[in-house]
Motif scaffolding. Structure first.
Motif, PDB file in Angstrom:
ATOM      1  N   THR A   5      -0.621  -6.662  -5.933  1.00 17.90           N
ATOM      2  CA  THR A   5       0.022  -5.374  -5.473  1.00 17.90           C
ATOM      3  C   THR A   5       1.465  -5.634  -5.016  1.00 17.90           C
ATOM      4  O   THR A   5       1.960  -6.577  -4.503  1.00 17.90           O
ATOM      5  CB  THR A   5      -1.056  -4.969  -4.432  1.00 17.90           C
ATOM      6  OG1 THR A   5      -0.879  -5.843  -3.025  1.00 17.90           O
ATOM      7  CG2 THR A   5      -2.271  -4.833  -4.539  1.00 17.90           C
ATOM      8  N   ARG A  41       3.038   2.422   0.254  1.00 22.51           N
ATOM      9  CA  ARG A  41       1.843   1.593   0.366  1.00 22.51           C
ATOM     10  C   ARG A  41       1.623   0.666  -0.709  1.00 22.51           C
ATOM     11  O   ARG A  41       2.099   0.771  -1.673  1.00 22.51           O
ATOM     12  CB  ARG A  41       0.638   2.975   0.000  1.00 22.51           C
ATOM     13  CG  ARG A  41       0.894   3.592  -1.215  1.00 22.51           C
ATOM     14  CD  ARG A  41      -0.199   4.978  -1.251  1.00 22.51           C
ATOM     15  NE  ARG A  41      -0.067   5.508  -2.682  1.00 22.51           N
ATOM     16  CZ  ARG A  41      -1.182   5.848  -3.500  1.00 22.51           C
ATOM     17  NH1 ARG A  41      -2.029   5.246  -3.213  1.00 22.51           N
ATOM     18  NH2 ARG A  41      -0.939   6.625  -4.554  1.00 22.51           N
ATOM     19  N   TRP A  42       0.379   0.064  -0.798  1.00 20.55           N
ATOM     20  CA  TRP A  42       0.297  -1.078  -1.797  1.00 20.55           C
ATOM     21  C   TRP A  42      -0.394  -0.792  -3.074  1.00 20.55           C
ATOM     22  O   TRP A  42      -1.149   0.223  -2.982  1.00 20.55           O
ATOM     23  CB  TRP A  42      -0.819  -2.040  -1.173  1.00 20.55           C
ATOM     24  CG  TRP A  42       0.023  -2.824  -0.144  1.00 20.55           C
ATOM     25  CD1 TRP A  42      -0.254  -2.985   1.194  1.00 20.55           C
ATOM     26  CD2 TRP A  42       0.865  -3.919  -0.071  1.00 20.55           C
ATOM     27  NE1 TRP A  42       0.244  -3.676   2.264  1.00 20.55           N
ATOM     28  CE2 TRP A  42       1.317  -4.348   1.176  1.00 20.55           C
ATOM     29  CE3 TRP A  42       1.511  -4.603  -1.181  1.00 20.55           C
ATOM     30  CZ2 TRP A  42       2.192  -5.368   1.447  1.00 20.55           C
ATOM     31  CZ3 TRP A  42       2.503  -5.411  -0.933  1.00 20.55           C
ATOM     32  CH2 TRP A  42       2.785  -6.145   0.400  1.00 20.55           C
ATOM     33  N   TYR A  44      -1.360  -1.383  -7.083  1.00 25.31           N
ATOM     34  CA  TYR A  44      -2.303  -2.404  -7.872  1.00 25.31           C
ATOM     35  C   TYR A  44      -1.254  -2.665  -9.082  1.00 25.31           C
ATOM     36  O   TYR A  44      -0.988  -1.820  -9.618  1.00 25.31           O
ATOM     37  CB  TYR A  44      -3.626  -1.720  -8.270  1.00 25.31           C
ATOM     38  CG  TYR A  44      -4.333  -2.704  -9.033  1.00 25.31           C
ATOM     39  CD1 TYR A  44      -4.979  -4.098  -8.629  1.00 25.31           C
ATOM     40  CD2 TYR A  44      -4.509  -2.285 -10.351  1.00 25.31           C
ATOM     41  CE1 TYR A  44      -5.624  -4.862  -9.414  1.00 25.31           C
ATOM     42  CE2 TYR A  44      -5.312  -3.170 -11.176  1.00 25.31           C
ATOM     43  CZ  TYR A  44      -5.953  -4.316 -10.682  1.00 25.31           C
ATOM     44  OH  TYR A  44      -6.816  -5.059 -11.657  1.00 25.31           O
ATOM     45  N   PRO A  80      -8.486  -4.413  -2.781  1.00 19.05           N
ATOM     46  CA  PRO A  80      -8.970  -2.933  -2.307  1.00 19.05           C
ATOM     47  C   PRO A  80     -10.071  -2.193  -3.396  1.00 19.05           C
ATOM     48  O   PRO A  80     -10.479  -2.972  -4.272  1.00 19.05           O
ATOM     49  CB  PRO A  80      -7.544  -2.244  -2.383  1.00 19.05           C
ATOM     50  CG  PRO A  80      -6.689  -3.543  -2.427  1.00 19.05           C
ATOM     51  CD  PRO A  80      -7.293  -4.608  -3.071  1.00 19.05           C
ATOM     52  N   ALA A  81     -10.547  -1.298  -2.795  1.00 20.98           N
ATOM     53  CA  ALA A  81     -11.407  -0.481  -4.022  1.00 20.98           C
ATOM     54  C   ALA A  81     -10.917   0.011  -5.011  1.00 20.98           C
ATOM     55  O   ALA A  81      -9.712   0.604  -5.264  1.00 20.98           O
ATOM     56  CB  ALA A  81     -11.950   0.777  -2.901  1.00 20.98           C
ATOM     57  N   ASN A 153      -7.055   2.863  -8.692  1.00 19.22           N
ATOM     58  CA  ASN A 153      -7.043   2.492  -7.141  1.00 19.22           C
ATOM     59  C   ASN A 153      -7.423   3.361  -6.289  1.00 19.22           C
ATOM     60  O   ASN A 153      -7.489   4.679  -6.097  1.00 19.22           O
ATOM     61  CB  ASN A 153      -5.423   2.383  -6.821  1.00 19.22           C
ATOM     62  CG  ASN A 153      -5.128   1.777  -5.472  1.00 19.22           C
ATOM     63  OD1 ASN A 153      -5.943   1.705  -4.528  1.00 19.22           O
ATOM     64  ND2 ASN A 153      -3.899   1.209  -5.263  1.00 19.22           N
ATOM     65  N   GLY A 154      -8.638   2.956  -5.605  1.00 13.96           N
ATOM     66  CA  GLY A 154      -9.291   3.741  -4.631  1.00 13.96           C
ATOM     67  C   GLY A 154      -8.951   4.105  -3.359  1.00 13.96           C
ATOM     68  O   GLY A 154      -9.112   4.774  -2.431  1.00 13.96           O
ATOM     69  N   LEU A 155      -7.578   3.474  -3.144  1.00 10.11           N
ATOM     70  CA  LEU A 155      -6.820   3.760  -1.598  1.00 10.11           C
ATOM     71  C   LEU A 155      -5.823   4.790  -2.006  1.00 10.11           C
ATOM     72  O   LEU A 155      -5.035   4.723  -2.722  1.00 10.11           O
ATOM     73  CB  LEU A 155      -6.240   2.590  -1.393  1.00 10.11           C
ATOM     74  CG  LEU A 155      -7.093   1.475  -1.192  1.00 10.11           C
ATOM     75  CD1 LEU A 155      -6.477   0.115  -0.496  1.00 10.11           C
ATOM     76  CD2 LEU A 155      -8.150   1.713  -0.175  1.00 10.11           C
ATOM     77  N   SER A 156      -5.593   5.812  -1.365  1.00  7.79           N
ATOM     78  CA  SER A 156      -4.848   6.827  -0.928  1.00  7.79           C
ATOM     79  C   SER A 156      -4.410   7.257   0.445  1.00  7.79           C
ATOM     80  O   SER A 156      -5.559   7.524   0.815  1.00  7.79           O
ATOM     81  CB  SER A 156      -4.746   8.006  -1.948  1.00  7.79           C
ATOM     82  OG  SER A 156      -4.076   9.074  -1.974  1.00  7.79           O
ATOM     83  N   SER A 157      -3.134   7.689   0.753  1.00  3.84           N
ATOM     84  CA  SER A 157      -3.010   8.413   2.091  1.00  3.84           C
ATOM     85  C   SER A 157      -3.155   9.741   2.192  1.00  3.84           C
ATOM     86  O   SER A 157      -3.150  10.487   3.030  1.00  3.84           O
ATOM     87  CB  SER A 157      -1.626   7.662   2.709  1.00  3.84           C
ATOM     88  OG  SER A 157      -0.598   8.427   1.923  1.00  3.84           O
ATOM     89  N   TYR A 160      -9.307  11.513  -0.842  1.00  4.69           N
ATOM     90  CA  TYR A 160     -10.275  11.115  -1.495  1.00  4.69           C
ATOM     91  C   TYR A 160     -10.027  10.821  -3.048  1.00  4.69           C
ATOM     92  O   TYR A 160      -9.523  11.616  -3.606  1.00  4.69           O
ATOM     93  CB  TYR A 160     -11.672  11.331  -1.323  1.00  4.69           C
ATOM     94  CG  TYR A 160     -12.116  11.696   0.138  1.00  4.69           C
ATOM     95  CD1 TYR A 160     -12.610  10.441   0.790  1.00  4.69           C
ATOM     96  CD2 TYR A 160     -12.316  12.638   0.678  1.00  4.69           C
ATOM     97  CE1 TYR A 160     -13.191  10.361   1.766  1.00  4.69           C
ATOM     98  CE2 TYR A 160     -12.722  12.672   2.027  1.00  4.69           C
ATOM     99  CZ  TYR A 160     -13.135  11.450   2.602  1.00  4.69           C
ATOM    100  OH  TYR A 160     -13.557  11.507   3.856  1.00  4.69           O
TER     101      TYR A 160
END
Length: 208
Positions: A5, A41-42, A44, A80-81, A153-157, A160
């Motif tokens: 990442t 943010r990181w 992928y 990460p997810a 990528n399941g991560l977001s600021s 969802y």
């Protein structure tokens, strides 16, 4: 195997196609990212087998500043997810890629798909899942081969991330062309209707 990442600061003067080259145990893989968005943010890059000689390099770009902020390697079981679509049984060739999600105000404005193509070419796509839900949305045309992957990528600021479904449509392939007999009882003019349901197409003939 480790997940790679990266992180950068986003701005309008950044490169729209900054290229990270991952030198891993099985060769080199180029990953193109848009550094104008998704900063702080990181992000992928892919899943690679790394050894002592592995490294990541970032080249220059002609259309903006390239930001070399940070790179991180995560063991696969601690990553990460991620939603992963593995294209193991696919025929080598060009395919149109479509994505589908359910929209809502609490969804991510910057959900990122990473498309790993034939020949080690990787590209990232950002979509706004707050809108255009409940329908197939065209993401682009890509070259795939057995072993190609698509990840979300399941991560977001910003909200969802929804991993609903993907659809592939072969480009210029006779094996993916369909034909229907009209089957009308009386020659003459007829309405020809096409029914669309979750990407499955059929034609219906109706007498005037």
């Amino acid at each position: 195997m480790l997940e790679k990442t990266v992180n950068w600061t986003a701005a309008t003067n950044r490169s729209s196609h900054a290229v990270y080259r991952v030198h891993h145990a099985n060769g080199d893989t180029d990953v193109q990212v848009d550094q104008r968005v998704n900063g702080g943010r990181w992000m992928y890059l892919g899943y690679f087998e790394l050894d002592a000689a592995s490294r990541v390099s970032l080249g220059e770009s002609a259309d903006g500043y390239v930001i070399a902020d940070a790179v991180r390697a995560i063991p696969g079981d601690l990553s990460p997810a991620l939603a992963i679509w593995s294209l193991e049984g696919i025929r080598t060739g060009s395919y149109k890629l479509w994505g589908r999600w359910t929209e809502h105000a609490n969804r991510a404005a910057d959900a990122v798909y990473t498309v790993e193509q034939n020949g080690g070419i990787t590209q990232q796509l950002t979509v706004d899942q707050r809108s255009n839900g409940g329908q197939w949305r065209y993401l682009g045309t890509f070259d795939f081969a057995p072993g190609s992957r698509i990840t979300l990528n399941g991560l977001s600021s910003t909200g969802y991330v929804i991993a609903d479904a993907l659809r592939l449509e072969a480009v210029d392939s006779a094996d993916d062309a369909f034909a229907w007999d009209a089957g009308v009882a009386t020659p003459g003019y007829h309405d020809v209707l096409r029914a669309l349901d979750l990407g499955l197409q059929s034609d219906l003939f109706r007498d005037l």
